[in-house]
Motif scaffolding. Structure first.
Motif, PDB file in Angstrom:
ATOM      1  N   ARG A 159      58.173 -47.454  15.686  1.00  0.00           N
ATOM      2  CA  ARG A 159      58.722 -48.519  14.842  1.00  0.00           C
ATOM      3  C   ARG A 159      59.894 -47.966  14.030  1.00  0.00           C
ATOM      4  NH1 ARG A 159      53.510 -51.763  12.456  1.00  0.00           N
ATOM      5  NH2 ARG A 159      55.211 -52.860  11.430  1.00  0.00           N
ATOM      6  N   PRO A 160      60.980 -47.558  14.689  1.00  0.00           N
ATOM      7  CA  PRO A 160      62.068 -46.850  14.004  1.00  0.00           C
ATOM      8  C   PRO A 160      62.775 -47.654  12.920  1.00  0.00           C
ATOM      9  CG  PRO A 160      62.722 -47.471  16.242  1.00  0.00           C
ATOM     10  CD  PRO A 160      61.254 -47.740  16.132  1.00  0.00           C
ATOM     11  N   ARG A 161      62.709 -48.968  12.978  1.00  0.00           N
ATOM     12  CA  ARG A 161      63.393 -49.792  11.976  1.00  0.00           C
ATOM     13  C   ARG A 161      62.503 -50.095  10.774  1.00  0.00           C
ATOM     14  NH1 ARG A 161      65.657 -55.065  13.436  1.00  0.00           N
ATOM     15  NH2 ARG A 161      66.830 -54.709  11.523  1.00  0.00           N
ATOM     16  N   ASP A 162      61.227 -49.735  10.866  1.00  0.00           N
ATOM     17  CA  ASP A 162      60.286 -50.020   9.785  1.00  0.00           C
ATOM     18  C   ASP A 162      60.065 -48.783   8.922  1.00  0.00           C
ATOM     19  OD1 ASP A 162      60.031 -52.528  10.857  1.00  0.00           O
ATOM     20  OD2 ASP A 162      58.177 -52.100  11.924  1.00  0.00           O
ATOM     21  N   GLY A 163      59.538 -48.998   7.739  1.00  0.00           N
ATOM     22  CA  GLY A 163      59.172 -47.899   6.862  1.00  0.00           C
ATOM     23  C   GLY A 163      57.709 -47.551   7.057  1.00  0.00           C
ATOM     24  N   VAL A 164      57.429 -46.317   7.461  1.00  0.00           N
ATOM     25  CA  VAL A 164      56.048 -45.867   7.683  1.00  0.00           C
ATOM     26  C   VAL A 164      55.804 -44.667   6.776  1.00  0.00           C
ATOM     27  CG1 VAL A 164      54.346 -45.070   9.357  1.00  0.00           C
ATOM     28  CG2 VAL A 164      56.140 -46.668  10.064  1.00  0.00           C
ATOM     29  N   LEU A 165      54.781 -44.755   5.952  1.00  0.00           N
ATOM     30  CA  LEU A 165      54.491 -43.741   4.933  1.00  0.00           C
ATOM     31  C   LEU A 165      53.096 -43.164   5.131  1.00  0.00           C
ATOM     32  CD1 LEU A 165      55.042 -42.316   2.137  1.00  0.00           C
ATOM     33  CD2 LEU A 165      54.026 -44.350   1.080  1.00  0.00           C
ATOM     34  N   LEU A 166      52.994 -41.831   5.092  1.00  0.00           N
ATOM     35  CA  LEU A 166      51.704 -41.142   5.102  1.00  0.00           C
ATOM     36  C   LEU A 166      51.420 -40.620   3.705  1.00  0.00           C
ATOM     37  CD1 LEU A 166      49.210 -39.731   6.369  1.00  0.00           C
ATOM     38  CD2 LEU A 166      50.727 -37.823   6.951  1.00  0.00           C
ATOM     39  N   VAL A 167      50.349 -41.091   3.095  1.00  0.00           N
ATOM     40  CA  VAL A 167      49.892 -40.577   1.805  1.00  0.00           C
ATOM     41  C   VAL A 167      48.739 -39.617   2.100  1.00  0.00           C
ATOM     42  CG1 VAL A 167      48.990 -41.140  -0.473  1.00  0.00           C
ATOM     43  CG2 VAL A 167      50.542 -42.735   0.676  1.00  0.00           C
ATOM     44  N   ASP A 168      48.995 -38.335   1.925  1.00  0.00           N
ATOM     45  CA  ASP A 168      48.034 -37.297   2.299  1.00  0.00           C
ATOM     46  C   ASP A 168      47.305 -36.811   1.051  1.00  0.00           C
ATOM     47  OD1 ASP A 168      46.597 -35.231   3.312  1.00  0.00           O
ATOM     48  OD2 ASP A 168      48.261 -34.209   4.264  1.00  0.00           O
ATOM     49  N   LEU A 169      46.026 -37.171   0.934  1.00  0.00           N
ATOM     50  CA  LEU A 169      45.223 -36.809  -0.231  1.00  0.00           C
ATOM     51  C   LEU A 169      44.379 -35.564   0.031  1.00  0.00           C
ATOM     52  CD1 LEU A 169      44.040 -40.371  -1.334  1.00  0.00           C
ATOM     53  CD2 LEU A 169      46.116 -39.128  -1.975  1.00  0.00           C
ATOM     54  N   GLY A 170      44.762 -34.786   1.050  1.00  0.00           N
ATOM     55  CA  GLY A 170      44.003 -33.590   1.399  1.00  0.00           C
ATOM     56  C   GLY A 170      44.046 -32.532   0.310  1.00  0.00           C
ATOM     57  N   LEU A 171      42.934 -31.865   0.106  1.00  0.00           N
ATOM     58  CA  LEU A 171      42.818 -30.751  -0.840  1.00  0.00           C
ATOM     59  C   LEU A 171      42.186 -29.561  -0.117  1.00  0.00           C
ATOM     60  CD1 LEU A 171      41.500 -32.598  -4.042  1.00  0.00           C
ATOM     61  CD2 LEU A 171      43.789 -31.659  -3.682  1.00  0.00           C
ATOM     62  N   PRO A 172      42.534 -28.335  -0.503  1.00  0.00           N
ATOM     63  CA  PRO A 172      43.364 -27.949  -1.664  1.00  0.00           C
ATOM     64  C   PRO A 172      44.850 -28.147  -1.483  1.00  0.00           C
ATOM     65  CG  PRO A 172      42.725 -26.010  -0.438  1.00  0.00           C
ATOM     66  CD  PRO A 172      42.000 -27.159   0.215  1.00  0.00           C
ATOM     67  N   ALA A 173      45.287 -28.545  -0.285  1.00  0.00           N
ATOM     68  CA  ALA A 173      46.711 -28.798  -0.068  1.00  0.00           C
ATOM     69  C   ALA A 173      46.882 -29.670   1.158  1.00  0.00           C
ATOM     70  CB  ALA A 173      47.470 -27.485   0.103  1.00  0.00           C
ATOM     71  N   SER A 174      48.051 -30.288   1.242  1.00  0.00           N
ATOM     72  CA  SER A 174      48.382 -31.102   2.405  1.00  0.00           C
ATOM     73  C   SER A 174      48.811 -30.220   3.563  1.00  0.00           C
ATOM     74  CB  SER A 174      49.522 -32.061   2.044  1.00  0.00           C
ATOM     75  OG  SER A 174      50.052 -32.662   3.200  1.00  0.00           O
TER      76      SER A 174
END
Length: 398
Positions: A159-174
């Motif tokens: 979907r190159p024309r769309d905005g796709v966001l990954l919110v990574d809540l992984g701990l201790p780090a992404s």
């Protein structure tokens, strides 16, 4: 010159907007208290609409006022201008169908850039929320994060024309920084601090973006940091709601937050949840427990899709056995060996972007079935135009 309609009765704001946009746009103002805004618009034919959040339209809530204006201009980009008074007004504007939000004291350059970008894109935002896709984690399995990254990269690339966001809540780090070979700096913590003035322009400029897929990444924590990730879960939910309004697809990799009811209750009915699992009995047991938990929290709203990483084909239990043991109604199988995933992570090249791999092919097919990516024509259908031209060139009849 662009044509912009400003819906406001505030003379100071009208003068401010006209001054900011005078080099790029012709601004026409209309006050609903004294003007028929729709008639003004029909004569002016605007390409975009700016709306004062405090515009007077009778004794109505902000949501009702903004929703009414959005209904007048369903096919135009709509940007709301308001005071920097916390996240609530931004959420209200986005829920009413606004495409972006500008602070009343925004710099002239910021105002010009935001207006120009949305008019150029010509893609009005629907009042309906975008896709929010949740990836749960039943334990501390790294494969859960690997799946979230591959999922996000696959959707963004398709979907190159769309905005796709990954919110990574992984701990201790992404792990997204390594998996995508990105330098992450803007985190959830900074986004929460800036929540009252968050808009798409600010996030697009601050977030790291994968150059191969176009996936934006917002991490909770970054490698090498300690105790800098703490965030109130209510603030986190508000941030995710804003992100959901700004981007077309938001993938939330919950990690250790997988049992936070505040976050699990955010997606609407029918929203997609994925629950990664592998052939280890500890993973299977954890997935079964997580599935039961989600069923209790989101009773009657659908349940997670089990994602089985088949690290060793032929080894027991197989995908069917895992699905049965977990008790999942829906499951998908992604054929991949552990060393293939490890190598792709170490190279910073998501496996889902390598169309020659069975992993990418199966994931793409499942995402098409779930409506997350456009369905491609079957191989035979794609070959028909080629065959037709070949017959014409060679004079061969069917």
């Amino acid at each position: 010159m662009q044509r912009v309609l400003l819906v406001s009765g505030d003379r100071q704001l009208i003068a401010q907007v006209k001054q900011a946009l005078e080099a790029t746009s012709t601004v026409m103002s209309a006050d609903p208290a004294v003007d028929n805004v729709e008639d003004v618009a029909s004569q002016f034919q605007p390409q975009g609409v700016l709306v004062d959040s405090d515009v007077r339209m009778g004794a109505r809530t902000a949501f009702e006022r903004l929703s009414s204006i959005r209904a007048w201009f369903p096919d135009l980009p709509m940007i709301v201008i308001g005071n920097e008074a916390g996240a609530q007004l931004i959420l209200t504007a986005m829920r009413a169908g606004a495409q972006d939000f500008l602070d009343r004291d925004a710099a002239e350059d910021d105002m010009r850039n935001v207006v120009a970008r949305h008019i150029a894109s010509g893609r009005p935002r629907s009042a309906a929320a975008s896709h929010i896709v949740t990836v749960l984690s039943a334990g501390a399995s790294e494969e859960d994060g690997d799946f979230a990254v591959n999922l996000g990269a696959a959707i963004a690339a398709a979907r190159p024309r769309d905005g796709v966001l990954l919110v990574d809540l992984g701990l201790p780090a992404s792990n997204a920084a390594i998996s995508l070979n990105l330098d992450l700096s803007f985190r959830v913590r900074e986004a929460v601090k800036e929540m009252s003035r968050l808009d798409r322009a600010l996030l697009d400029s601050a977030l790291a973006r994968c150059p191969r897929s176009g996936l934006y990444v917002l991490p909770l924590a970054i490698h090498g940091e300690a105790d800098t990730w703490a965030v109130n879960v209510h603030d986190l939910r508000a941030l995710l709601e804003i992100c959901q309004s700004l981007y077309d697809v938001v993938i939330v990799s919950c990690g250790p937050f997988s049992q936070q009811e505040e976050l699990l209750g955010l997606p609407g009915e029918g929203a997609l949840f994925f629950l990664p699992c592998n052939q280890r009995f500890t993973s299977i047991k954890g997935a079964a427990e997580m599935l039961r938990f989600v069923r209790q929290v989101r009773s009657g709203e659908g349940e997670p899709v089990l994602v089985v990483h088949e690290f060793a084909p032929g080894m027991a239990p197989d995908a069917a056995g895992i699905k049965s043991a977990v008790g999942a109604a829906h499951a998908i199988e992604l054929p991949v060996r552990w060393h293939q995933l490890a190598e792709s992570v170490n190279r910073g090249e998501p496996l889902s972007l390598d169309a020659s791999t069975p992993y990418a092919q199966q994931l793409s097919r499942h995402l098409e079935d779930l409506g997350l990516v456009p369905r491609l024509a079957a191989e035979g259908e794609r070959m028909q135009p080629i065959k037709m031209w070949a017959r014409k060139l060679l004079g061969v009849l069917p």
